[in-house]
Design an enzyme around this catalytic site. Structure first.
Site, PDB file in Angstrom:
ATOM      1  N   ASP A   1      -3.125   5.653  -5.703  1.00 24.66           N
ATOM      2  CA  ASP A   1      -3.245   4.468  -4.848  1.00 24.66           C
ATOM      3  C   ASP A   1      -1.999   3.592  -4.998  1.00 24.66           C
ATOM      4  OD1 ASP A   1      -4.252   2.380  -3.307  1.00 24.66           O
ATOM      5  OD2 ASP A   1      -5.248   1.457  -5.027  1.00 24.66           O
TER       6      ASP A   1
ATOM      7  N   ASP B   1     -10.073   1.620   2.503  1.00 22.99           N
ATOM      8  CA  ASP B   1      -8.641   1.556   2.195  1.00 22.99           C
ATOM      9  C   ASP B   1      -8.129   2.992   2.095  1.00 22.99           C
ATOM     10  OD1 ASP B   1      -6.245   1.637   0.492  1.00 22.99           O
ATOM     11  OD2 ASP B   1      -6.567  -0.502   0.186  1.00 22.99           O
TER      12      ASP B   1
ATOM     13  N   TRP C   1     -12.869  -7.549  -2.706  1.00 25.10           N
ATOM     14  CA  TRP C   1     -12.493  -6.431  -3.567  1.00 25.10           C
ATOM     15  C   TRP C   1     -12.404  -6.957  -4.990  1.00 25.10           C
ATOM     16  CZ3 TRP C   1      -8.246  -5.886  -6.871  1.00 25.10           C
ATOM     17  CH2 TRP C   1      -8.261  -4.683  -7.594  1.00 25.10           C
TER      18      TRP C   1
ATOM     19  N   HIS D   1      -8.028  -0.911   5.606  1.00 20.69           N
ATOM     20  CA  HIS D   1      -6.806  -1.247   4.891  1.00 20.69           C
ATOM     21  C   HIS D   1      -5.891  -0.051   5.070  1.00 20.69           C
ATOM     22  CE1 HIS D   1      -7.891  -4.734   1.931  1.00 20.69           C
ATOM     23  NE2 HIS D   1      -7.933  -5.076   3.200  1.00 20.69           N
TER      24      HIS D   1
ATOM     25  N   ASP E   1       0.078   2.290  -2.761  1.00 28.12           N
ATOM     26  CA  ASP E   1       0.367   1.257  -1.767  1.00 28.12           C
ATOM     27  C   ASP E   1       1.798   1.318  -1.245  1.00 28.12           C
ATOM     28  OD1 ASP E   1      -2.151  -0.442  -1.445  1.00 28.12           O
ATOM     29  OD2 ASP E   1      -1.968  -0.352  -3.615  1.00 28.12           O
TER      30      ASP E   1
ATOM     31  N   LYS F   1     -13.180   1.288  -4.417  1.00 28.00           N
ATOM     32  CA  LYS F   1     -11.958   1.902  -4.936  1.00 28.00           C
ATOM     33  C   LYS F   1     -12.344   3.084  -5.805  1.00 28.00           C
ATOM     34  CE  LYS F   1      -7.589   0.460  -7.036  1.00 28.00           C
ATOM     35  NZ  LYS F   1      -6.731  -0.690  -7.287  1.00 28.00           N
TER      36      LYS F   1
ATOM     37  N   GLU G   1     -15.013  -3.810  -0.199  1.00 24.68           N
ATOM     38  CA  GLU G   1     -14.035  -2.718  -0.350  1.00 24.68           C
ATOM     39  C   GLU G   1     -14.220  -1.983  -1.671  1.00 24.68           C
ATOM     40  OE1 GLU G   1      -9.986  -4.100  -0.518  1.00 24.68           O
ATOM     41  OE2 GLU G   1      -9.148  -2.072  -0.423  1.00 24.68           O
TER      42      GLU G   1
ATOM     43  N   HIS H   1      -7.754   4.680  -1.328  1.00 26.20           N
ATOM     44  CA  HIS H   1      -8.833   4.563  -2.305  1.00 26.20           C
ATOM     45  C   HIS H   1      -9.753   5.768  -2.402  1.00 26.20           C
ATOM     46  CE1 HIS H   1      -8.645  -0.099  -2.771  1.00 26.20           C
ATOM     47  NE2 HIS H   1      -7.483   0.498  -2.940  1.00 26.20           N
TER      48      HIS H   1
ATOM     49  N   ASP I   1      -2.462  -2.802   4.035  1.00 22.20           N
ATOM     50  CA  ASP I   1      -2.516  -3.111   2.601  1.00 22.20           C
ATOM     51  C   ASP I   1      -1.537  -2.238   1.838  1.00 22.20           C
ATOM     52  OD1 ASP I   1      -3.058  -3.818   0.035  1.00 22.20           O
ATOM     53  OD2 ASP I   1      -5.094  -3.025  -0.030  1.00 22.20           O
TER      54      ASP I   1
HETATM   55  C1  RNT Z   1      -6.766  -3.092  -4.381  1.00 23.16           C
HETATM   56  C2  RNT Z   1      -7.291  -3.264  -3.003  1.00 23.16           C
HETATM   57  C3  RNT Z   1      -7.141  -4.640  -2.443  1.00 23.16           C
HETATM   58  C4  RNT Z   1      -5.815  -5.275  -2.767  1.00 23.16           C
HETATM   59  C5  RNT Z   1      -5.607  -6.609  -2.129  1.00 23.16           C
HETATM   60  C6  RNT Z   1      -4.413  -7.320  -2.646  1.00 23.16           C
HETATM   61  O1  RNT Z   1      -6.697  -1.781  -4.771  1.00 23.16           O
HETATM   62  O2  RNT Z   1      -6.715  -2.329  -2.147  1.00 23.16           O
HETATM   63  O3  RNT Z   1      -7.357  -4.610  -1.084  1.00 23.16           O
HETATM   64  O4  RNT Z   1      -4.750  -4.436  -2.433  1.00 23.16           O
HETATM   65  O5  RNT Z   1      -6.746  -7.358  -2.257  1.00 23.16           O
HETATM   66 ZN    ZN Z   2      -7.162  -2.556  -0.041  1.00 22.35          ZN
END
Ligand code: RNT
Ligand code: ZN
Length: 417
Positions: A292, A257, A183, A284, A294, A226, A224, A260, A324
């Protein structure tokens, strides 16, 4: 002896044609990869650059975060004791064990990760891996593999190359393939005029990173995408379309993810579509709140929908499930545990579905019966099956895990000033 609550639940599920014992057997075979970065707010042990330059932010200042490799290992070790089943650990390159030396990310070798492998082996854990394309002076303007400067691009290409070799060696030593996930933060705050050149550079950089053939029994490449990040609101080089195209063309593992995509999009609907064209998925599992963000994964419709898809589509063997998120506002051990237990629990709920019966109704055009059954399932006693699973796996049942986290906090976290 199974608990009475379990026996009653087992009968209720049997009446729907669901074998709870088979569900528990299957559940025990699915590992969840625990992300190292929940333990220290994505700080890592290099600490050479700024996280926010890459659009990532851990908010909160709950005391007790891991400050050293030993603390992080001890903390996540406590988490594993609270999770039923055998799971994996997902390491970022910036968690390298540098032994006090300064080593550039382009010069990392297995030497900086051997102590992690030894630790993983001692605990029976498989390892997954990530090159770290952020929190570094050479990522200070938010560009890495797509950077206009050839020298900077080359530095990050080298980082990607060494990380794949490290991942492959992890997989070899541990006897289970390491998924190494790429990523990158690259993107723009405001509308760029040239959206094309950075994408062309990213494709060329990825080709260079992935040039070396590696045995898939040791190592798998994932990419990955985003949607946006802080500071990359208007343009992200590695968008969904970009990586979907790249993964299909090169048959890479695609990482989805959950945070994302646009807020009304869910992974639930993407899984079957992308698996038609790529070999395997990395998830993720995360929770975006408005963006996003998290947040810690909770047992919500999105999580349940993801796990249902994996079961209904028979996709579990083609999917690597990782977590994640990073919440610095609550006890980090609890954050790890809550999200991981929820992922496992959601998978159990999905395995307890009478999918064949639902499909039969759907096939016969009985959408009434399908909706009625899906709603009835929501109040089935899956909690009793979950508790039984925890009991058999010798981990705390119900909220008993919280007492363990609290005493761990007392004994260790509270001493970290
Ligand atoms: C970032 C991505 C990625 C990170 C990690 C720490 O938006 O989701 O996966 O969260 O690499
Ligand atoms: Zn991620």
């Amino acid at each position: 002896m199974a608990s009475t609550a379990y026996s009653i639940a087992q009968e209720s599920y049997a009446a729907l044609g669901v074998d709870t014992e088979a569900a528990l057997r299957r559940l025990a075979t699915v590992p969840i990869s625990l992300h190292c970065w929940q333990g220290d707010d994505v700080a890592g042990f290099e600490q050479v650059g700024d996280l926010s330059a890459s659009g990532l932010a851990a908010t909160g200042n709950y005391p007790g975060k891991a400050r050293t490799i030993d603390e992080l290992r001890q903390d996540v070790g406590q988490v594993y004791r609270l999770l039923p089943g055998k799971h994996r650990f997902n390491l970022h390159a910036c968690y390298a064990d540098l032994g006090g030396r300064k080593i550039g990310r382009d010069a990392y070798t297995i030497a900086q990760f051997q102590s992690w492998i030894d630790w993983a082996k001692a605990h029976g854990l498989g390892l997954d891996f990530n090159p770290t394309f952020f929190a570094h002076p050479k990522a200070a303007d938010g560009f890495t593999l797509a950077h206009a400067d050839k020298g900077i691009r080359q530095f990050w290409i080298e980082h990607g190359i060494v990380c794949r070799r490290i991942g492959a060696e992890m997989g070899r030593q541990l006897g289970s393939p390491t998924v190494t996930n790429v990523w990158i933060p690259d993107g723009c705050k405001d509308q760029p005029v040239d959206r094309t050149s950075p994408r062309e550079r990213l494709e060329a950089s990825l080709d260079a990173v992935f040039a070396e053939k590696i045995d898939p029994r040791r190592h798998l490449d994932a990419v990955e995408s985003k949607l946006f990040g802080l500071g990359s609101e208007s343009y992200v080089v590695g968008s969904h379309e970009f990586y979907l195209g790249y993964a299909i063309k090169h048959q890479k593992v695609l990482c989805l993810d959950a945070g994302h995509y646009h807020p009304t999009e869910t992974l639930t609907d993407k899984i079957s579509a992308v698996l038609q064209f790529i070999p395997e998925l990395l998830l993720h599992v995360s929770r975006g709140v408005r963006w996003d963000s998290d947040h810690v994964v909770i047992l919500d419709d999105h999580l349940r929908g993801i796990m249902e898809e994996l079961v209904r589509g028979d996709f579990l063997d083609r999917t690597h499930i990782g977590l994640d998120y990073f919440d610095a506002s609550i006890n980090r051990i609890a954050a790890w545990t809550i999200g991981a237990r929820n992922a496992i629990k959601a998978l159990l709920i999905a395995l307890l579905e009478p999918t064949a019966g639902l499909r039969a109704m759907e096939g016969a055009g009985d959408n009434t019966g399908r909706l009625a059954m899906l709603e009835e399932l929501k109040t089935m006693p899956f909690g009793a099956v979950w508790d039984e699973y925890c009991r058999r796996q010798d981990v705390p049942v119900g909220n008993a895990w919280l007492a363990e986290v609290r005493s761990y906090e007392q004994a260790f976290l509270s001493l970290r000033a």
